[in-house]
Design a protein around this motif. Structure first.
Motif, PDB file in Angstrom:
ATOM      1  N   LYS A 139       0.844  -1.178   0.000  1.00 21.20           N
ATOM      2  CA  LYS A 139       0.000   0.000   0.000  1.00 21.20           C
ATOM      3  C   LYS A 139       0.879   1.225   0.000  1.00 21.20           C
ATOM      4  N   PRO A 154       1.579   5.895  -5.889  1.00 19.08           N
ATOM      5  CA  PRO A 154       0.562   4.864  -6.199  1.00 19.08           C
ATOM      6  C   PRO A 154       0.980   4.041  -7.398  1.00 19.08           C
ATOM      7  N   SER A 179      -4.012   1.534  -8.711  1.00 23.90           N
ATOM      8  CA  SER A 179      -4.745   2.577  -7.997  1.00 23.90           C
ATOM      9  C   SER A 179      -4.881   3.833  -8.851  1.00 23.90           C
ATOM     10  N   ASN A 187      -8.425   5.489  -9.848  1.00 24.46           N
ATOM     11  CA  ASN A 187      -8.679   6.912  -9.616  1.00 24.46           C
ATOM     12  C   ASN A 187      -9.185   7.597 -10.868  1.00 24.46           C
ATOM     13  N   PHE A 232      -9.759   1.183  -0.088  1.00 27.20           N
ATOM     14  CA  PHE A 232      -8.716   1.853   0.675  1.00 27.20           C
ATOM     15  C   PHE A 232      -8.794   1.537   2.154  1.00 27.20           C
TER      16      PHE A 232
END
Lengths: 237, 141
Positions: free
Chosen positions: A3, A8, A12, A16, A201
């Motif tokens: 993570k 990112p 991810s 987004n 998340f």
């Protein structure tokens, strides 16, 4: 998958970007203020009320429509001239297709809107747009020009006026369902995308602590002492 | 009270009765000549006047019924039990009497009785409830 909020990874970033693209406003939701009502409600639900009302009344109406018009078609057959006999086969096939697809479409739309399922709502919307709308418009707008005159007449309004009156309502319902189904689908899809986006998340931060809390709470609530158990322990045989 | 009137079946019956009335009105509007021509020629000599009066009456009742349908579907009087009873009774009787008019070829003058009883009375009650809900904020559910 590690993570990294600051750097990112591709997945991810892709998600987004997708949510930003999907949340661009077209304007219909602002006109009907669906998103504001979504936020104001105490219980969050994303199924649309106008579409549900329309589908409910359409289900009751379509029974009457199907039975009534099937009794009226023979009148067209008996009172037909050579001009109108061309249209009878098309009318027959379009009516049979309409009846078959109506049953599937209404059930899928009703269940899909109530249980907030996107694939069923899309199926319902595509069926109305691609199949029902042209066929029901066809059953109203058949036009013939009698020989020797320049008049344009609607075949069904002239021969069977009651069927014309019923078909008007059917086409009206289908037209409304196309509009409200589109809005319902967009609102529902965007709602589910945003929930999925925020949910992933929260996943890795809370998971480990939650498991430990569950195991620790067992001692307090049930007065059971759990010994630590190693699943990878070698057998002592 | 909303669920109860749906359980009893008041809401769909009211909708179907209003639709039946509307369908009969539209089908009469398309074929008028038989009903205008079956009148007494001694009493009503001007056929064009009868035709015009029939058109006007039918279209007014269609407009009134359309307003009623709009207030019904948008939810203002959807669960109103009093209005539902009046609507179902009067609109169903209108649909039945209009179909009898088709079968027995009544004169078009007899349509005005149907207009007075079956189109105007639900409209008057609907306007009373509309004014009550909008201005005085009183509801009956």
């Amino acid at each position: 998958m590690d993570k990294n909020i600051k750097n990112p990874d591709f997945q991810s970033r892709l998600l987004n970007g997708l949510t930003k693209y999907a949340s661009k406003p077209l304007g219909f939701e602002k006109m009907f203020r669906e998103e504001e009502t979504l936020k104001k409600r105490e219980v969050e639900y994303a199924s649309s009320l106008p579409l549900q009302i329309i589908l409910y009344f359409n289900a009751y109406f379509s029974i009457v429509w199907a039975i009534g018009t099937s009794f009226l078609w023979p009148i067209l057959g008996f009172s037909s001239t050579e001009d109108t006999r061309v249209w009878i086969i098309l009318i027959l096939f379009s009516f049979i297709l309409l009846v078959i697809f109506e049953i599937i479409r209404l059930y899928i739309g009703y269940v899909g809107n109530l249980s907030e399922r996107v694939p069923e709502l899309t199926g319902f919307w595509l069926l109305t747009l691609m199949i029902e709308l042209p066929l029901s418009c066809f059953l109203i707008a058949i036009v013939w020009v009698p020989l020797g005159t320049g008049d344009i007449k609607l075949v069904i309004a002239e021969k069977i006026p009651m069927q014309f009156a019923l078909q008007i309502f059917h086409t009206f319902f289908v037209f409304l369902e196309v509009i409200f189904g589109f809005i319902a689908l967009r609102v529902l899809a965007r709602y589910q995308i945003s929930r999925f986006h925020y949910k992933q998340f929260e996943k890795y931060e809370d998971k480990v602590e939650k498991d430990q809390d569950w195991i620790n709470d067992l001692d307090k609530n049930n007065h059971i002492k759990m010994q630590s158990f190693d699943f990878e322990e070698k057998k002592k045989y | 009270m909303g669920l109860k009137s749906v359980q009893n079946g008041l809401v769909p019956t009211r909708f179907m009765c209003m639709l039946a009335h509307m369908v009969m009105l539209i089908s009469l509007l398309i074929r008028r000549n038989e009903y205008v021509g079956s009148c007494d020629t001694v009493l009503y000599q001007n056929v064009n006047l009868l035709n015009n009066q029939f058109i006007i009456g039918l279209s007014i009742s269609i407009g009134i019924l359309a307003i009623e349908l709009v207030t019904f579907i948008t939810g203002i009087t959807l669960f109103n039990t009093f209005q539902s009873l009046i609507s179902t009774f009067l609109h169903s009787s209108a649909a039945i009497s209009l179909s009898i008019m088709v079968f027995f070829k009544w004169c078009s003058v007899d349509f005005w009785y149907i207009f007075g009883f079956c189109s105007c009375i639900p409209f008057i009650f609907e306007i009373i409830f509309l004014i009550g809900i909008w201005l005085f904020k009183r509801t009956i559910n």
